[in-house]
Design a protein around this motif. Structure first.
Motif, PDB file in Angstrom:
ATOM      1  N   GLY A   1     -18.173  39.445 -16.283  1.00 55.21           N
ATOM      2  CA  GLY A   1     -17.189  40.236 -16.485  1.00 55.21           C
ATOM      3  C   GLY A   1     -17.959  41.445 -17.092  1.00 55.21           C
ATOM      4  O   GLY A   1     -17.065  42.517 -17.232  1.00 55.21           O
ATOM      5  N   LEU A   2     -19.070  41.385 -17.709  1.00 55.50           N
ATOM      6  CA  LEU A   2     -19.770  42.500 -18.302  1.00 55.50           C
ATOM      7  C   LEU A   2     -20.768  43.469 -17.558  1.00 55.50           C
ATOM      8  O   LEU A   2     -20.631  44.720 -17.542  1.00 55.50           O
ATOM      9  CB  LEU A   2     -20.508  41.803 -19.593  1.00 55.50           C
ATOM     10  N   LEU A   3     -21.066  42.547 -16.497  1.00 57.66           N
ATOM     11  CA  LEU A   3     -21.970  43.231 -15.631  1.00 57.66           C
ATOM     12  C   LEU A   3     -22.553  42.555 -14.238  1.00 57.66           C
ATOM     13  O   LEU A   3     -22.723  41.214 -14.555  1.00 57.66           O
ATOM     14  CB  LEU A   3     -23.341  43.656 -16.402  1.00 57.66           C
ATOM     15  N   VAL A   4     -22.496  43.084 -13.243  1.00 55.57           N
ATOM     16  CA  VAL A   4     -23.039  42.621 -12.084  1.00 55.57           C
ATOM     17  C   VAL A   4     -24.609  42.967 -12.191  1.00 55.57           C
ATOM     18  O   VAL A   4     -24.986  43.896 -11.599  1.00 55.57           O
ATOM     19  CB  VAL A   4     -22.237  42.783 -10.906  1.00 55.57           C
ATOM     20  N   ALA A   5     -25.460  42.031 -12.568  1.00 53.98           N
ATOM     21  CA  ALA A   5     -26.765  42.225 -12.678  1.00 53.98           C
ATOM     22  C   ALA A   5     -27.409  42.312 -11.331  1.00 53.98           C
ATOM     23  O   ALA A   5     -27.067  41.656 -10.304  1.00 53.98           O
ATOM     24  CB  ALA A   5     -27.419  41.130 -13.499  1.00 53.98           C
ATOM     25  N   PRO A   6     -28.679  42.761 -11.275  1.00 53.93           N
ATOM     26  CA  PRO A   6     -29.616  42.784  -9.841  1.00 53.93           C
ATOM     27  C   PRO A   6     -29.620  41.385  -9.602  1.00 53.93           C
ATOM     28  O   PRO A   6     -29.918  40.296 -10.320  1.00 53.93           O
ATOM     29  CB  PRO A   6     -30.747  43.364 -10.317  1.00 53.93           C
ATOM     30  N   GLY A   7     -29.413  41.102  -8.268  1.00 55.44           N
ATOM     31  CA  GLY A   7     -29.550  39.888  -7.758  1.00 55.44           C
ATOM     32  C   GLY A   7     -28.229  38.774  -7.664  1.00 55.44           C
ATOM     33  O   GLY A   7     -27.950  37.898  -7.199  1.00 55.44           O
ATOM     34  N   PHE A   8     -27.284  39.328  -8.295  1.00 54.10           N
ATOM     35  CA  PHE A   8     -25.722  38.651  -8.435  1.00 54.10           C
ATOM     36  C   PHE A   8     -24.733  39.404  -7.636  1.00 54.10           C
ATOM     37  O   PHE A   8     -23.669  39.306  -7.750  1.00 54.10           O
ATOM     38  CB  PHE A   8     -25.549  38.665  -9.870  1.00 54.10           C
ATOM     39  N   GLY A   9     -25.129  40.437  -6.634  1.00 58.61           N
ATOM     40  CA  GLY A   9     -24.247  41.286  -6.010  1.00 58.61           C
ATOM     41  C   GLY A   9     -23.159  40.244  -5.209  1.00 58.61           C
ATOM     42  O   GLY A   9     -22.051  40.698  -4.817  1.00 58.61           O
ATOM     43  N   SER A  10     -23.679  38.762  -4.867  1.00 58.09           N
ATOM     44  CA  SER A  10     -22.688  37.797  -3.847  1.00 58.09           C
ATOM     45  C   SER A  10     -21.685  37.483  -4.882  1.00 58.09           C
ATOM     46  O   SER A  10     -20.587  36.957  -4.417  1.00 58.09           O
ATOM     47  CB  SER A  10     -23.701  36.984  -3.454  1.00 58.09           C
ATOM     48  N   TYR A  11     -21.598  37.924  -6.345  1.00 60.83           N
ATOM     49  CA  TYR A  11     -20.694  37.455  -7.056  1.00 60.83           C
ATOM     50  C   TYR A  11     -19.453  38.785  -7.452  1.00 60.83           C
ATOM     51  O   TYR A  11     -18.873  38.594  -8.202  1.00 60.83           O
ATOM     52  CB  TYR A  11     -21.058  36.848  -8.362  1.00 60.83           C
ATOM     53  N   THR A  12     -19.844  39.588  -6.656  1.00 61.42           N
ATOM     54  CA  THR A  12     -19.049  40.961  -7.034  1.00 61.42           C
ATOM     55  C   THR A  12     -17.301  40.721  -7.122  1.00 61.42           C
ATOM     56  O   THR A  12     -16.775  41.282  -8.122  1.00 61.42           O
ATOM     57  CB  THR A  12     -19.327  42.192  -6.043  1.00 61.42           C
TER      58      THR A  12
ATOM     59  N   LEU B   1     -31.448  49.717 -13.698  1.00 60.65           N
ATOM     60  CA  LEU B   1     -31.085  48.252 -13.004  1.00 60.65           C
ATOM     61  C   LEU B   1     -31.306  48.120 -11.736  1.00 60.65           C
ATOM     62  O   LEU B   1     -31.935  47.119 -11.234  1.00 60.65           O
ATOM     63  CB  LEU B   1     -29.724  47.810 -13.812  1.00 60.65           C
ATOM     64  N   PHE B   2     -31.137  49.138 -11.078  1.00 59.11           N
ATOM     65  CA  PHE B   2     -31.144  49.434  -9.538  1.00 59.11           C
ATOM     66  C   PHE B   2     -32.103  50.187  -9.091  1.00 59.11           C
ATOM     67  O   PHE B   2     -31.513  51.318  -8.573  1.00 59.11           O
ATOM     68  CB  PHE B   2     -29.575  49.224  -9.001  1.00 59.11           C
ATOM     69  N   PRO B   3     -33.139  50.438  -9.307  1.00 60.04           N
ATOM     70  CA  PRO B   3     -34.091  51.723  -9.049  1.00 60.04           C
ATOM     71  C   PRO B   3     -34.184  51.929  -7.539  1.00 60.04           C
ATOM     72  O   PRO B   3     -34.131  52.997  -7.151  1.00 60.04           O
ATOM     73  CB  PRO B   3     -35.425  51.259  -9.858  1.00 60.04           C
ATOM     74  N   GLN B   4     -34.364  50.835  -6.676  1.00 55.74           N
ATOM     75  CA  GLN B   4     -34.354  50.887  -5.311  1.00 55.74           C
ATOM     76  C   GLN B   4     -33.221  51.558  -4.899  1.00 55.74           C
ATOM     77  O   GLN B   4     -33.189  52.390  -3.746  1.00 55.74           O
ATOM     78  CB  GLN B   4     -34.733  49.828  -4.693  1.00 55.74           C
ATOM     79  N   ARG B   5     -32.042  51.091  -5.212  1.00 56.56           N
ATOM     80  CA  ARG B   5     -30.912  51.474  -4.703  1.00 56.56           C
ATOM     81  C   ARG B   5     -30.418  52.964  -5.252  1.00 56.56           C
ATOM     82  O   ARG B   5     -29.473  53.650  -4.627  1.00 56.56           O
ATOM     83  CB  ARG B   5     -29.700  50.489  -4.993  1.00 56.56           C
TER      84      ARG B   5
END
Length: 238
Positions: free
Chosen positions: A133-144, A232-236
């Motif tokens: 609920g604070l942040l969708v960290a890299p690698g956790f996009g499937s929990y959006t 956090l998402f440099p490639q994107r």
């Protein structure tokens, strides 16, 4: 506020973190603890008071508020994760279902129980949130989708801080990383013991904490949430 002699209601109080919260409240001397569940027969904690409740059903919520009219502490714990891996393609009915349980459920409970708690001289509402609920960290996009429901709950909690204290109702938001509950679908990750989360939840209530970061993961995520997303998402972001 002290939990001793309080009257506590825990939604989803029949298993996982909810059951641990019920047990911890009883251990701290709560006068009565309602363990709310869709099927009250699944409540097995000794000395808890089973309460039939579907948080998505407005009539059931109203009936619970009428029955449990002595509540001074409400803990909105009930939640679901429907394994929505891609919020752009998954059936929107499942996304709506997650919001119905995780956001509108607690909102219904607060609307019903704020007058009850205020009428009983004041008390506390704790909304069980998530590090997601604070942040969708890299690698956790499937929990959006799940994260979105929890972020909405956090914003509602923070917004109500502007008005509820004047009615004698304190608010806290409980955040945690992966915890040993039925909702966690990844069996390989290390999980917090539910009993430890429950202990920190009530420590926070008794200390008057507005936000409770119950494990190292939530502390780290809280700090990362202050960063520019490009870090956090440099490639994107390129």
């Amino acid at each position: 506020m002290k939990i001793q002699d309080a009257v506590v209601l825990v939604t989803g109080g029949n298993r996982g973190v909810g059951r641990a919260l019920v047990e911890e409240a009883l251990a701290r001397g709560a006068r009565k603890v309602y363990a709310a569940a869709r099927d009250p027969k699944t409540v097995s904690t000794p000395h808890a008071v089973p309460l039939k409740l579907d948080v998505t059903d407005p009539e059931a919520v109203a009936a619970a508020a009428e029955h449990a009219s002595d509540v001074t502490v409400l803990i909105n714990n009930a939640g679901v994760d429907l394994a929505i891996d891609d919020i752009l393609t998954h059936d929107l009915d499942d996304v709506r279902r997650e919001f119905e349980v995780n956001f509108f459920g607690p909102l219904r409970l607060m609307r019903a129980f704020v007058p009850v708690i205020a009428g009983n001289g004041g008390g506390h509402i704790q909304n069980v949130n998530s590090a997601l609920g604070l942040l969708v960290a890299p690698g956790f996009g499937s929990y959006t989708a799940y994260a979105s429901t929890k972020a909405a709950l956090l914003m509602a909690t923070n917004g109500l801080r502007d008005t509820l204290p004047a009615r004698g109702v304190e608010l806290s938001s409980l955040h945690m990383g992966f915890t040993d509950t039925d909702i966690l679908r990844d069996p390989a990750v290390q999980k917090n013991p539910a009993s430890e989360i429950a202990r920190k939840a009530f420590d926070g209530i008794e200390a008057g904490a507005a936000e409770i970061l119950a494990d190292p993961v939530s502390v780290q995520v809280k700090a990362a949430a202050a960063l520019d997303p490009a870090q956090l998402f440099p490639q994107r972001a390129a």
